[in-house]
Design an enzyme around this catalytic site. Structure first.
Site, PDB file in Angstrom:
ATOM      1  N   TYR A  65      43.830  35.553  38.657  1.00 30.66           N
ATOM      2  CA  TYR A  65      43.085  35.026  37.513  1.00 30.66           C
ATOM      3  C   TYR A  65      42.477  36.153  36.688  1.00 30.66           C
ATOM      4  O   TYR A  65      41.467  36.754  37.069  1.00 30.66           O
ATOM      5  CB  TYR A  65      41.975  34.070  37.971  1.00 30.66           C
ATOM      6  N   HIS A 155      48.563  32.310  48.146  1.00 34.24           N
ATOM      7  CA  HIS A 155      48.641  31.842  46.764  1.00 34.24           C
ATOM      8  C   HIS A 155      50.085  31.744  46.280  1.00 34.24           C
ATOM      9  O   HIS A 155      50.781  32.748  46.183  1.00 34.24           O
ATOM     10  CB  HIS A 155      47.863  32.815  45.866  1.00 34.24           C
TER      11      HIS A 155
END
Length: 342
Positions: A65, A155
């Site tokens: 992110y 992830h």
């Protein structure tokens, strides 16, 4: 000394068999790292402080992110709070490697190809090796400025399935057994591989984004029943399906791209039904996942204090049983999908 009596309290649930708890509403920290459009430092800080004020004590981030910006911004605020009062999850699987200035590269440009309006100071490198997992976590702790995180998730291992199960997962299990992290799992935008994690490993929780919402219940096929049967927790992300359920209109996004017309019209029909019962569609969308007992928390991404306060207010709003019955009656919600009850 502040009186604890004035602190808002969100329900907390424990993740699987771990000691890690999460609040029913969690803060997804991708948006404040400039997801699609920039968010300045003050806005990001205000959003996080607002989350704290409304009682959110679970915060989810990842190196991906904003190339580490999310972790840095989140850590800067959380370091001012008592460490034993909140839960942080971050993710492993992508290492951030610095890009070199010069060498013909000149201006590094932006990271919008990966969805973030930040300078492309680093490049991502997939790494689901044991060493990659440990290095990723160490680097995340440095960016966060914290001595530990509570939950670590693999992830997006979509294209790295075998390595994730063979190398990355055992590394997480080792970190948990050493007490370095309290809980482990995986976070993905699909439910098939998450089901495999729930069935074949000893994960505590999985984060499933976009696959268990008012619009789409793919996760109900296998993932949620498997989690419930094994006492594992599911955290639901993407509850607004990237915006379509927050504000359904022709130019809304779904799964991070332009929403197909049939889905837009379905979301608009849902909005008509909920509003006839005096309930905003956002409130029904936030409440819906809690109809299933395996769901521990719903994550909402916010880029401003106003968005955070709105999410908390909507989740707090009563959704009458008649809303779910009407959605079923209109054929907008399958009859077998569990809905929140009393």
């Amino acid at each position: 000394m502040h009186s604890a009596a004035h602190e808002p309290v969100l329900p907390r649930r424990t993740l699987g068999r771990s000691d890690v708890t999460v609040t029913a509403l969690g803060f997804g920290a991708a948006a404040l790292a400039g997801l699609f459009t920039p968010v300045d430092e003050d806005e990001a800080t205000a959003a996080l402080e607002a989350a704290w004020e409304v009682g959110i004590r679970y915060f989810d981030t990842a190196p991906h992110y904003g190339l580490g910006l999310s972790e840095r911004r989140l850590g800067a605020v959380l370091r001012t709070k008592p460490r034993d009062t909140y839960t942080v999850s971050t993710k492993v699987g992508r290492l951030l490697l610095p890009r070199q200035h010069g060498g013909g590269e000149g201006d590094l440009g932006d990271d919008l190809a990966h969805g973030f309006a930040v300078p492309a100071t680093h490049r991502r490198q997939w790494d689901f090796s044991g060493d990659g997992v440990r290095r990723s976590l160490e680097e995340s702790l440095t960016r966060l400025g914290l001595d530990h995180v509570d939950l670590v998730l693999l992830h997006d291992p979509d294209d790295h399935e075998e390595q994730a199960f063979r190398e990355a997962y055992p590394a997480l299990e080792e970190l948990r057994s050493q007490g370095v992290v309290g809980a482990i799992g995986a976070g993905m935008n699909q439910s098939r591989m998450l089901t495999r994690f729930v069935e074949d490993t000893d994960v505590d929780a999985v984060l499933c984004a976009g696959r268990y919402t008012l619009l789409e219940q793919t996760a109900l096929g296998e993932l949620l029943p498997a989690a419930a049967a094994r006492g594992k927790s599911v955290i639901v992300g993407g509850v607004f399906n990237s915006g379509l359920l927050a504000d359904p209109r022709a130019d809304a996004t779904y799964d991070y791209t332009a929403a197909p017309e049939p889905l837009v019209s379905r979301a608009l029909r849902m909005q008509t039904v909920t509003e006839e019962h005096g309930v905003p569609l956002r409130a029904a969308a936030l409440r819906f996942p809690f109809g299933h007992p395996a769901v521990a928390s719903v994550l909402t991404g916010a880029r401003s204090a106003a968005e955070v306060r709105d999410a908390a207010a909507q989740l707090d709003r009563a959704v009458p049983d008649g809303v779910w019955a009407a959605l079923r009656g209109e054929g907008l919600l399958p009859p077998d999908v569990p809905v929140p009850g009393k």
